[in-house]
Design an enzyme around this catalytic site. Structure first.
Site, short mmCIF file in Angstrom:
data_model
loop_
_atom_site.label_atom_id
_atom_site.label_comp_id
_atom_site.label_asym_id
_atom_site.label_seq_id
_atom_site.Cartn_x
_atom_site.Cartn_y
_atom_site.Cartn_z
CB SER A 178 -0.95 -0.06 1.21
OG SER A 178 -1.99 0.86 1.09
CG ASP A 199 -6.46 -2.96 -3.14
OD1 ASP A 199 -7.05 -2.21 -2.33
OD2 ASP A 199 -5.30 -3.36 -2.98
CG HIS A 259 -5.51 -2.91 0.95
ND1 HIS A 259 -5.05 -2.31 -0.20
CD2 HIS A 259 -4.79 -2.37 1.98
CE1 HIS A 259 -4.11 -1.43 0.11
NE2 HIS A 259 -3.94 -1.47 1.42
#
Length: 529
Positions: free
Chosen positions: A241, A470, A498
């Site tokens: 991320s 996602d 995610h």
């Protein structure tokens, strides 16, 4: 939450990697192909200065770190019995290496076999603790990677144990989160700006100049000091991320020191705050709709089983709106706001393995008990059951975001138009995700992010992993990151949730492991499902 999500507490999305107990097993993909990167190398001793290191930084690069038992409780489950911690000194301001310093804390699990070097890990955020992520390393990296690498997590400067900035007491943070300001679109931007001016002033009062030095460029420079003191000629890295942006910035600054980099859940460096927030709002709206469909199809106790998907979405929207007046309280007496409810819904949407918990939380809330949703909101902010905030993720998130991408010259009219767009594309979450630019316009520190396009020329090949559904880092961001980087390969995971490496999908695990262990990239166009 990713680097460019609105920094308002109304938009705090947990962006750490999904650490689930699902295991690393499940379905397959097409076969792997060659595409070797350089073999990881370890200098075998701390203090590795490489060509191009400025002389005034050498004292940081040549320091010797001392690995000791960590100064916090480590679970006695056998998986982390050998966890060690160490402090690394870095310049507070890289423009003034002779000036004040700050500390970056690392935690390390030594390789179970012959170590080929270190694998640096960042779980996301910004503001997530890499030190804490090591407590769940058995879910973060595969056994083969644990065998081959010293896995090293670290708290970026100003985060958690790395002299984490302090701004509000636990009681003050509770009060700040409990203010019943549900819809930022109904408040003047000046009011939001002033709110963050007060918060930023409190941070500066308690934590001084560090508040202005938490930008991602500085954190990436710290990573190169970590590489040196770990004895590695090149950095090997796994970032999730926001960690993909941190890794890409490192590759931009130090292409000749960049080894095998896995960037899972890519962040698009070219997006504005508003564009990124819109993408996230749409992503979470779509994943909530997917949750409704899965709940109705698979769960005989689904709380929205008796209505259509659209009616279920409307029912959830009405539930959020029902607490906007700020008169609802949880079992512990705390006020429940619409922001709490939104965060409580967003959290379980990060992984399909937590879908059932959302059904339970919403079921209780429909009966008037919002405690479970508030508990999920608490988890987002690092608050434990005793009311203690065990991390500074909320304020660290804001500090890093506003340094990397401030509100700048965005006008109130532009923010108002953006708010209308958010509510159109995401009727459930959009009303609570806007006006992040106003918050950063009130932050006390000047921006310090990269202005030029990011391409990491000379580094690579890097491996970017993108998940098609996602919500926090939409798949298009991974595609854009690959397009911008000079030498990168995209691995696609066709699924919801995610990030991908920790999802339990064997195909993704094998592809990432082959790259980290053998330098073999998956063939172009590889898709796992």
């Amino acid at each position: 939450m990713t680097r460019r999500a609105a920094p308002s507490r109304r938009a705090l999305l947990p962006a750490t990697a999904a650490l689930t107990a699902a295991g690393l097993l499940l379905s397959g993909c097409s076969s792997l192909g060659a595409g070797a990167t350089g073999e990881p190398t370890s200098g075998g001793a701390t203090g590795a200065v490489v060509e191009g290191t400025p002389a005034d930084l050498e004292r940081y690069y040549t320091q010797t770190v001392v690995w000791e038992d960590c100064a916090f409780e480590v679970p006695t489950n056998g998986a982390q019995d050998d966890l060690q911690c160490a402090d690394v000194e870095v310049p507070l301001d890289y423009a003034d290496p002779a000036g004040e310093t700050t500390t970056v804390v690392m935690s390390r699990l030594p390789a179970r076999g012959d170590a080929r070097g270190s694998l640096l890990l960042n779980p996301g955020g910004p503001g997530a603790s890499g030190v804490d992520a090591m407590l769940y390393a058995q879910y973060t990296v595969s056994g083969d990677v644990r065998e081959a690498y010293d896995v090293v997590g670290f708290d970026p400067r100003g985060v958690s144990r790395s002299e984490g900035i302090e701004c509000l007491s636990d009681a003050e943070l509770d009060a700040w989160r409990a203010e019943p300001m549900a819809d930022p679109g109904s408040r003047p931007a000046a009011e939001i700006r002033e709110e963050y001016e007060r918060l930023g002033a409190a941070c500066v009062q308690d934590s001084g100049e560090l508040v202005a030095e938490m930008d991602t460029v500085s954190a990436a420079r710290d990573m190169d000091v970590l590489r040196a003191v770990l004895g590695d000629e090149r950095t090997t890295y796994l970032g999730f991320s926001y960690g993909t942006y941190l890794g890409a910035v490192y590759a931009e600054l130090f292409p000749d020191r960049t080894g095998r980099f896995v960037l899972d859940g890519g962040v698009d460096p070219g997006l504005s705050d508003m564009e990124a927030t819109t993408d996230q709002a749409e992503g979470f709206e779509a994943n909530l709709r997917h949750w409704v469909q899965q709940c109705q199809f698979e769960n005989p106790d689904c709380v929205v089983a008796d209505v259509s998907v659209d009616e279920a979405m409307n029912r959830i929207q009405e539930l959020i709106a029902s607490v906007e007046e700020g008169t609802v309280t949880a079992a512990d007496g705390r006020r429940v706001t619409a922001t709490n409810v939104v965060e409580g819904i967003l959290g379980p949407l990060y992984a399909t393995t937590t879908y059932e918990s959302l059904n339970e939380s919403l079921g209780a809330a429909f009966e008037g008990d919002f405690s479970a949703l508030l508990a999920q909101s608490d988890l987002t902010h690092g608050r434990d059951a005793e009311g203690r905030y065990t991390s500074n993720t909320t304020v660290a998130f804001t500090a890093v975001n506003c340094l990397d991408r401030p509100g700048g010259t965005v006008t109130e009219e532009q923010m108002a138009r953006h708010q209308e767009e958010l509510e159109r594309v995401a009727p459930t979450f959009g009303p609570y995700l806007g006006y992040g630019d106003a918050a950063c316009q009130g932050w006390p520190a000047e921006p310090a992010g990269l202005d030029e396009p990011l391409d990491a020329e000379g580094a690579g090949p890097l491996l970017v992993v993108g998940t098609t559904h996602d919500p926090a880092t939409p798949y298009a961001w991974s595609e854009a990151l690959v397009a911008q980087l000079d030498d990168a390969r995209l691995l696609t995971y066709d699924s919801y949730g995610h990030t991908a490496y920790t999802s339990g999908n064997r195909c993704v695990q094998e592809a990432v492991d082959s790259y980290l262990l053998e330098g073999e990239l998956p063939p172009p166009g590889t898709t796992c499902s």
